[in-house]
Write a protein that holds these residues in place. Sequence first.
Motif, PDB file in Angstrom:
ATOM      1  N   ALA A   5       0.818  -1.224   0.000  1.00 20.40           N
ATOM      2  CA  ALA A   5       0.000   0.000   0.000  1.00 20.40           C
ATOM      3  C   ALA A   5       0.843   1.261   0.000  1.00 20.40           C
ATOM      4  O   ALA A   5       0.323   2.366  -0.149  1.00 20.40           O
ATOM      5  CB  ALA A   5      -0.924   0.006   1.220  1.00 20.40           C
ATOM      6  N   PHE A   6       2.153   1.096   0.154  1.00 20.00           N
ATOM      7  CA  PHE A   6       3.032   2.253   0.267  1.00 20.00           C
ATOM      8  C   PHE A   6       3.791   2.523  -1.030  1.00 20.00           C
ATOM      9  O   PHE A   6       4.276   1.605  -1.685  1.00 20.00           O
ATOM     10  CB  PHE A   6       4.036   2.057   1.410  1.00 20.00           C
ATOM     11  CG  PHE A   6       3.412   1.999   2.768  1.00 20.00           C
ATOM     12  CD1 PHE A   6       3.121   3.157   3.464  1.00 20.00           C
ATOM     13  CD2 PHE A   6       3.095   0.775   3.346  1.00 20.00           C
ATOM     14  CE1 PHE A   6       2.538   3.112   4.717  1.00 20.00           C
ATOM     15  CE2 PHE A   6       2.502   0.715   4.598  1.00 20.00           C
ATOM     16  CZ  PHE A   6       2.224   1.885   5.281  1.00 20.00           C
ATOM     17  N   ASP A   7       3.865   3.799  -1.365  1.00 21.34           N
ATOM     18  CA  ASP A   7       4.657   4.237  -2.510  1.00 21.34           C
ATOM     19  C   ASP A   7       5.909   4.904  -1.946  1.00 21.34           C
ATOM     20  O   ASP A   7       5.925   6.106  -1.709  1.00 21.34           O
ATOM     21  CB  ASP A   7       3.840   5.216  -3.363  1.00 21.34           C
ATOM     22  CG  ASP A   7       4.590   5.614  -4.626  1.00 21.34           C
ATOM     23  OD1 ASP A   7       5.445   4.830  -5.071  1.00 21.34           O
ATOM     24  OD2 ASP A   7       4.311   6.712  -5.166  1.00 21.34           O
ATOM     25  N   PHE A   8       6.949   4.110  -1.697  1.00 24.67           N
ATOM     26  CA  PHE A   8       8.129   4.604  -0.991  1.00 24.67           C
ATOM     27  C   PHE A   8       8.972   5.530  -1.856  1.00 24.67           C
ATOM     28  O   PHE A   8       9.335   5.185  -2.979  1.00 24.67           O
ATOM     29  CB  PHE A   8       8.995   3.437  -0.517  1.00 24.67           C
ATOM     30  CG  PHE A   8       8.469   2.756   0.703  1.00 24.67           C
ATOM     31  CD1 PHE A   8       8.670   3.308   1.960  1.00 24.67           C
ATOM     32  CD2 PHE A   8       7.755   1.582   0.603  1.00 24.67           C
ATOM     33  CE1 PHE A   8       8.184   2.688   3.095  1.00 24.67           C
ATOM     34  CE2 PHE A   8       7.260   0.945   1.735  1.00 24.67           C
ATOM     35  CZ  PHE A   8       7.470   1.502   2.982  1.00 24.67           C
ATOM     36  N   ASN A   9       9.254   6.705  -1.293  1.00 24.10           N
ATOM     37  CA  ASN A   9      10.152   7.650  -1.952  1.00 24.10           C
ATOM     38  C   ASN A   9      11.589   7.216  -1.660  1.00 24.10           C
ATOM     39  O   ASN A   9      11.962   7.010  -0.506  1.00 24.10           O
ATOM     40  CB  ASN A   9       9.899   9.066  -1.406  1.00 24.10           C
ATOM     41  CG  ASN A   9      10.654  10.125  -2.176  1.00 24.10           C
ATOM     42  OD1 ASN A   9      11.861  10.037  -2.334  1.00 24.10           O
ATOM     43  ND2 ASN A   9       9.944  11.145  -2.627  1.00 24.10           N
ATOM     44  N   ILE A  10      12.387   7.060  -2.698  1.00 21.28           N
ATOM     45  CA  ILE A  10      13.773   6.617  -2.537  1.00 21.28           C
ATOM     46  C   ILE A  10      14.528   7.541  -1.597  1.00 21.28           C
ATOM     47  O   ILE A  10      15.305   7.108  -0.732  1.00 21.28           O
ATOM     48  CB  ILE A  10      14.509   6.562  -3.906  1.00 21.28           C
ATOM     49  CG1 ILE A  10      13.850   5.537  -4.824  1.00 21.28           C
ATOM     50  CG2 ILE A  10      15.991   6.242  -3.711  1.00 21.28           C
ATOM     51  CD1 ILE A  10      13.992   4.117  -4.377  1.00 21.28           C
ATOM     52  N   TRP A  11      14.273   8.852  -1.755  1.00 24.66           N
ATOM     53  CA  TRP A  11      14.993   9.827  -0.930  1.00 24.66           C
ATOM     54  C   TRP A  11      14.609   9.697   0.546  1.00 24.66           C
ATOM     55  O   TRP A  11      15.454   9.888   1.429  1.00 24.66           O
ATOM     56  CB  TRP A  11      14.725  11.245  -1.429  1.00 24.66           C
ATOM     57  CG  TRP A  11      15.153  11.488  -2.845  1.00 24.66           C
ATOM     58  CD1 TRP A  11      14.375  11.882  -3.892  1.00 24.66           C
ATOM     59  CD2 TRP A  11      16.480  11.344  -3.388  1.00 24.66           C
ATOM     60  NE1 TRP A  11      15.111  11.990  -5.040  1.00 24.66           N
ATOM     61  CE2 TRP A  11      16.410  11.668  -4.760  1.00 24.66           C
ATOM     62  CE3 TRP A  11      17.706  10.967  -2.838  1.00 24.66           C
ATOM     63  CZ2 TRP A  11      17.521  11.636  -5.595  1.00 24.66           C
ATOM     64  CZ3 TRP A  11      18.815  10.920  -3.668  1.00 24.66           C
ATOM     65  CH2 TRP A  11      18.721  11.253  -5.032  1.00 24.66           C
ATOM     66  N   GLY A  24       2.233   9.077   0.101  1.00 23.42           N
ATOM     67  CA  GLY A  24       1.758   9.752  -1.107  1.00 23.42           C
ATOM     68  C   GLY A  24       1.215  11.144  -0.840  1.00 23.42           C
ATOM     69  O   GLY A  24       0.609  11.767  -1.718  1.00 23.42           O
ATOM     70  N   ILE A  25       1.410  11.647   0.381  1.00 23.67           N
ATOM     71  CA  ILE A  25       0.963  12.992   0.734  1.00 23.67           C
ATOM     72  C   ILE A  25       2.083  13.969   0.424  1.00 23.67           C
ATOM     73  O   ILE A  25       3.268  13.652   0.585  1.00 23.67           O
ATOM     74  CB  ILE A  25       0.609  13.073   2.238  1.00 23.67           C
ATOM     75  CG1 ILE A  25      -0.430  11.998   2.578  1.00 23.67           C
ATOM     76  CG2 ILE A  25       0.067  14.452   2.600  1.00 23.67           C
ATOM     77  CD1 ILE A  25      -0.686  11.864   4.073  1.00 23.67           C
TER      78      ILE A  25
END
Length: 406
Positions: free
Chosen positions: A124-130, A336-337
């Motif tokens: 469910a998570f869209d992980f930001n690489i940074w 995703g916010i």
Amino acid sequence: MKNFIKNLGPGILVSAAFIGPGTVTVCSIAGVNFGYSLLWALLVSIFACIVLQEMSARLGLISGKGLSDCIRDEMKNPAIRIFTLFLIFSAIVIGNAAYEAGNISGAVLGIEAVFDSNSFQLGAFDFNIWSLIIGSIAFILLLLGSYKKLEKVFIVLVLLMSIAFLLTAVLTGPDLIDIFNGFVPGNFDAGLLTIIALVGTTVVPYNLFLHASLVSEKWKGSKQLGMVRKELIFSLFLGGLVSMAIVVCAAASNIDKIEDAADLAIGLEPLFGSSATVFLAIGLLAAGITSSITAPLAAAYVVKGCLGWKGGMNSKKFKLVWMSIIILGVMFSSLGIKPVEIIQFAQIANGLVLPIIATFLFWVVNQKTVLGKYRNSLLQNIIGFVVIALAVFLGAKSIFNVIQNF
């Protein structure tokens, strides 16, 4: 003067802690949306910060212990002690997880001002690489215990950013009458959440715990109380001046909304021109990493004090707490916010947690068994009561407004 500079430390760290991504973002939003009209809220926040941090510093100096340790020792009734410590435990852990997400998001905001955004999907998570990289840096530095050396570098970078905002505020040539009018309290409802966020980004609840511990380690004995207070007032006044300068820069920038670091950087263009975005990116990155280290560390110290754990940073239980806070921070920052919204939410959460922590601090600094003749005077109690009552009022009004909107 040499002696004063030599004794700078705990107050400067507290000041540097609240001049982070949250302060830059929230103060910029306040300036863009409300011009100079919320400067009074910042002034009240700085005054409240000085009042509460002085209590915390005095507690650490005289008792030689941290805030959570003192609360645990003074709560004689087992049932009340368990409930109280659970309440503090929950408030700090949840609050610091939100704050950690804001810190990581602030650092990411700085990176993405220069580099492209990169992410990958995991459930469910869209992980930001940074976000993962910033969280990993904080994790490794705390694990190795070498964060103190790098922290000095980061604090210098944050201070440079602060000087930049002060100079820019002067260069924008703001109308002094408008600024003075901004110190007159206006309509609370106009920017209630922004007011709470301004309080939350200035009076950081976990700083009340950190400050007591830092002072108890740096100074010993009541003779140092005068120096502790001078260092505190100087440091927090300087930090408050920077916060006000950010509001002034944002109010003079003539932009409609803030969504990313490029928008935040517009306020610095009078001083840095086309290089403003790069400079702000470095400042946000430094501020974000510094705070992403101190927030989980503070939470670990709070839990350690609440539960009466022995051992220091190398104990497995201590490490487990700060590891959990970093992981939660990375997860929250990957929902995703928009980073700006996460940072603002973290400051609002801080503003709502503050009355709980401030009330317990107020109680413990009135205990004769803890501070003896150095416990709060009548005047200090009156001022402290007003500060806490204001924090409670803002928090209750915010909750009431949310309920009304359902």
